[in-house]
Design a protein around this motif. Structure first.
Motif, PDB file in Angstrom:
ATOM      1  N   ASP A 107      27.108 -50.071  15.331  1.00 25.62           N
ATOM      2  CA  ASP A 107      26.681 -49.135  14.285  1.00 25.62           C
ATOM      3  C   ASP A 107      26.837 -47.675  14.696  1.00 25.62           C
ATOM      4  N   CYS A 108      27.627 -47.397  15.690  1.00 24.89           N
ATOM      5  CA  CYS A 108      27.721 -46.072  16.276  1.00 24.89           C
ATOM      6  C   CYS A 108      28.793 -45.217  15.609  1.00 24.89           C
ATOM      7  N   GLY A 109      28.386 -44.064  15.098  1.00 24.71           N
ATOM      8  CA  GLY A 109      29.312 -43.069  14.590  1.00 24.71           C
ATOM      9  C   GLY A 109      29.467 -43.114  13.094  1.00 24.71           C
ATOM     10  N   PRO A 110      29.958 -42.080  12.511  1.00 25.35           N
ATOM     11  CA  PRO A 110      30.236 -40.781  13.130  1.00 25.35           C
ATOM     12  C   PRO A 110      28.944 -40.009  13.401  1.00 25.35           C
ATOM     13  N   ALA A 111      29.055 -38.984  14.236  1.00 27.71           N
ATOM     14  CA  ALA A 111      27.887 -38.173  14.579  1.00 27.71           C
ATOM     15  C   ALA A 111      27.375 -37.455  13.339  1.00 27.71           C
ATOM     16  N   PHE A 112      26.064 -37.384  13.207  1.00 30.56           N
ATOM     17  CA  PHE A 112      25.482 -36.630  12.098  1.00 30.56           C
ATOM     18  C   PHE A 112      25.042 -35.257  12.619  1.00 30.56           C
ATOM     19  N   ASP A 113      25.002 -34.287  11.716  1.00 24.91           N
ATOM     20  CA  ASP A 113      24.616 -32.930  12.086  1.00 24.91           C
ATOM     21  C   ASP A 113      23.099 -32.832  12.115  1.00 24.91           C
ATOM     22  N   GLY A 114      22.570 -32.577  13.291  1.00 28.19           N
ATOM     23  CA  GLY A 114      21.134 -32.415  13.421  1.00 28.19           C
ATOM     24  C   GLY A 114      20.606 -33.005  14.702  1.00 28.19           C
ATOM     25  N   PRO A 115      19.289 -32.884  14.923  1.00 25.92           N
ATOM     26  CA  PRO A 115      18.656 -33.426  16.131  1.00 25.92           C
ATOM     27  C   PRO A 115      18.397 -34.911  16.002  1.00 25.92           C
ATOM     28  N   TRP A 116      18.130 -35.546  17.154  1.00 24.55           N
ATOM     29  CA  TRP A 116      17.776 -36.960  17.219  1.00 24.55           C
ATOM     30  C   TRP A 116      16.265 -37.066  17.100  1.00 24.55           C
ATOM     31  N   PRO A 117      15.719 -38.028  16.415  1.00 26.48           N
ATOM     32  CA  PRO A 117      16.331 -39.189  15.777  1.00 26.48           C
ATOM     33  C   PRO A 117      16.900 -38.828  14.406  1.00 26.48           C
ATOM     34  N   PRO A 118      17.676 -39.762  13.833  1.00 23.69           N
ATOM     35  CA  PRO A 118      18.264 -39.499  12.525  1.00 23.69           C
ATOM     36  C   PRO A 118      17.178 -39.257  11.474  1.00 23.69           C
TER      37      PRO A 118
END
Length: 124
Positions: A107-118
């Protein structure tokens, strides 16, 4: 034409060696970029490592394998807390990039813009 994502801009800056881009071993960065799955993630070179993150701003996800090394030899390591830390050693940059991709969660990617966690998991 679609606007570049933060991850895409970061990769482009590193590949073009833009003065404001983070620095890393060019052979390692180029090999990781050649892999579509790692190219979709946010790259972060630092102190001889190339880490990959599911997000683009601190705090980082820090849950993905990463590579350490240079043009002659790389080691691939699992993230901290993983039972098996070293996934491969004495690898070329291309072998290291392929091994990182082989150990990415499905379930990895694409990167989302922002801090972790989603954002969707912060309400849990």
């Amino acid at each position: 034409m679609a606007e570049e994502t933060v991850a895409e801009k970061t990769w482009r800056g590193m590949l073009e060696r833009h003065p404001t881009a983070r620095r890393g071993e060019p052979a390692v960065i180029e090999a990781a970029y050649a892999e579509p799955r790692s190219r979709a993630l946010f790259p972060f070179p630092s102190h001889g490592t190339l880490t990959f993150h599911r997000n683009t701003r601190f705090p980082w996800s820090n849950d993905l394998p990463f590579s350490v090394g240079g043009a002659r030899s790389c080691v691939v390591s699992a993230p901290l807390g993983a039972p098996e830390r070293v996934l491969g050693e004495s690898l070329t940059p291309h072998e290291a990039a392929a091994l990182v991709v082989a150990h990415l969660p499905p379930d990895c990617g694409p990167a989302f813009d922002g801090p972790w966690p989603p954002p969707e998991s912060s309400a849990d």
